[in-house]
Design an enzyme around this catalytic site. Structure first.
Site, PDB file in Angstrom:
ATOM      1  N   HIS A  22       0.860  -1.188   0.000  1.00  0.00           N
ATOM      2  CA  HIS A  22       0.000   0.000   0.000  1.00  0.00           C
ATOM      3  C   HIS A  22       0.895   1.237   0.000  1.00  0.00           C
ATOM      4  O   HIS A  22       2.128   1.123   0.042  1.00  0.00           O
ATOM      5  CB  HIS A  22      -0.926   0.001   1.228  1.00  0.00           C
TER       6      HIS A  22
HETATM    7  P1  TYD Z   1      -1.175  -3.469   7.793  1.00  0.00           P
HETATM    8  O1  TYD Z   1      -0.356  -2.226   7.865  1.00  0.00           O
HETATM    9  O2  TYD Z   1      -2.485  -3.394   7.049  1.00  0.00           O
HETATM   10  O3  TYD Z   1      -0.289  -4.649   7.238  1.00  0.00           O
HETATM   11  P2  TYD Z   1      -0.185  -5.198   5.746  1.00  0.00           P
HETATM   12  O4  TYD Z   1      -0.183  -3.999   4.836  1.00  0.00           O
HETATM   13  O5  TYD Z   1       1.062  -5.986   5.708  1.00  0.00           O
HETATM   14  O6  TYD Z   1      -1.418  -6.033   5.541  1.00  0.00           O
HETATM   15  O7  TYD Z   1      -1.472  -3.933   9.277  1.00  0.00           O
HETATM   16  C1  TYD Z   1      -2.103  -5.182   9.553  1.00  0.00           C
HETATM   17  C2  TYD Z   1      -3.062  -5.003  10.714  1.00  0.00           C
HETATM   18  O8  TYD Z   1      -2.373  -4.535  11.862  1.00  0.00           O
HETATM   19  C3  TYD Z   1      -4.187  -4.010  10.443  1.00  0.00           C
HETATM   20  O9  TYD Z   1      -5.390  -4.563  10.939  1.00  0.00           O
HETATM   21  C4  TYD Z   1      -3.832  -2.804  11.237  1.00  0.00           C
HETATM   22  C5  TYD Z   1      -2.966  -3.342  12.356  1.00  0.00           C
HETATM   23  N1  TYD Z   1      -1.895  -2.399  12.752  1.00  0.00           N
HETATM   24  C6  TYD Z   1      -2.009  -1.721  13.946  1.00  0.00           C
HETATM   25  O10 TYD Z   1      -2.993  -1.871  14.705  1.00  0.00           O
HETATM   26  N2  TYD Z   1      -1.004  -0.867  14.315  1.00  0.00           N
HETATM   27  C7  TYD Z   1       0.082  -0.656  13.521  1.00  0.00           C
HETATM   28  O11 TYD Z   1       0.988   0.134  13.890  1.00  0.00           O
HETATM   29  C8  TYD Z   1       0.180  -1.353  12.266  1.00  0.00           C
HETATM   30  C9  TYD Z   1       1.347  -1.150  11.335  1.00  0.00           C
HETATM   31  C10 TYD Z   1      -0.828  -2.217  11.928  1.00  0.00           C
END
Ligand code: TYD
Length: 138
Positions: free
Chosen positions: A53
């Site tokens: 993303h």
């Molecule tokens: P995400 O950044 O969407 O990971 P990816 O792009 O690899 O799928 O994060 C995954 C999940 O973790 C999402 O539900 C949000 C949560 N999250 C937090 O709660 N705090 C954070 O600092 C991060 C990076 C993610």
């Protein structure tokens, strides 16, 4: 315009020691923003990818604290892949760069410093939306 060429490798200090090496980060000296959050990604199964993303406002420094992985970067025009495999290197990723982490080695840890607390609304998860925003010069 923001481009993948604005993503750059930061070298952190290394205190080499036969008892084991040491690296440190001081926000004011080594990080181009004020750190609001640190998160890390670990136990990544073989072949999986993370973080596909862009962020509207978030900037990051990504460190391969252990093991290695590739960071794929795309600005809607040019692409770049940076291989991270040193605990004393950080990859600065500006806002509005499409990216993903891939090719994680066994036991890899991606340690990420960010300039904002977790904010769902900052994510751009649709590549077409990202490209359109870049074409508008956002
Ligand atoms: P995400 O950044 O969407 O990971 P990816 O792009 O690899 O799928 O994060 C995954 C999940 O973790 C999402 O539900 C949000 C949560 N999250 C937090 O709660 N705090 C954070 O600092 C991060 C990076 C993610």
């Amino acid at each position: 315009m923001i481009s993948v060429y604005d993503a750059s490798l930061i070298q952190f200090p290394q205190i080499l020691d036969i008892r084991g090496n040491l690296t440190f980060i001081e926000q004011e000296r080594h990080i181009p923003f004020k750190i609001a959050r640190v998160y890390w990604i670990y136990d990544v199964p073989g072949g999986e990818q993370r973080g596909e993303h862009a962020f509207r406002d978030q900037e990051e420094v990504i460190i391969a604290l252990s093991g290695s992985f590739d960071v794929f970067l795309d600005d809607g025009n040019a692409q770049k892949i940076v291989h991270l495999n040193r605990a004393y290197h950080g990859l600065y990723v500006p806002r509005m760069i499409w990216r993903r982490m891939q090719n994680f080695s066994t036991n890899a840890v991606a340690y990420v410093l960010a300039n904002y607390p977790f904010t769902t609304g900052d994510y751009i998860r649709d590549y077409r939306e990202y490209k359109a925003l870049m074409q508008e010069g956002k």
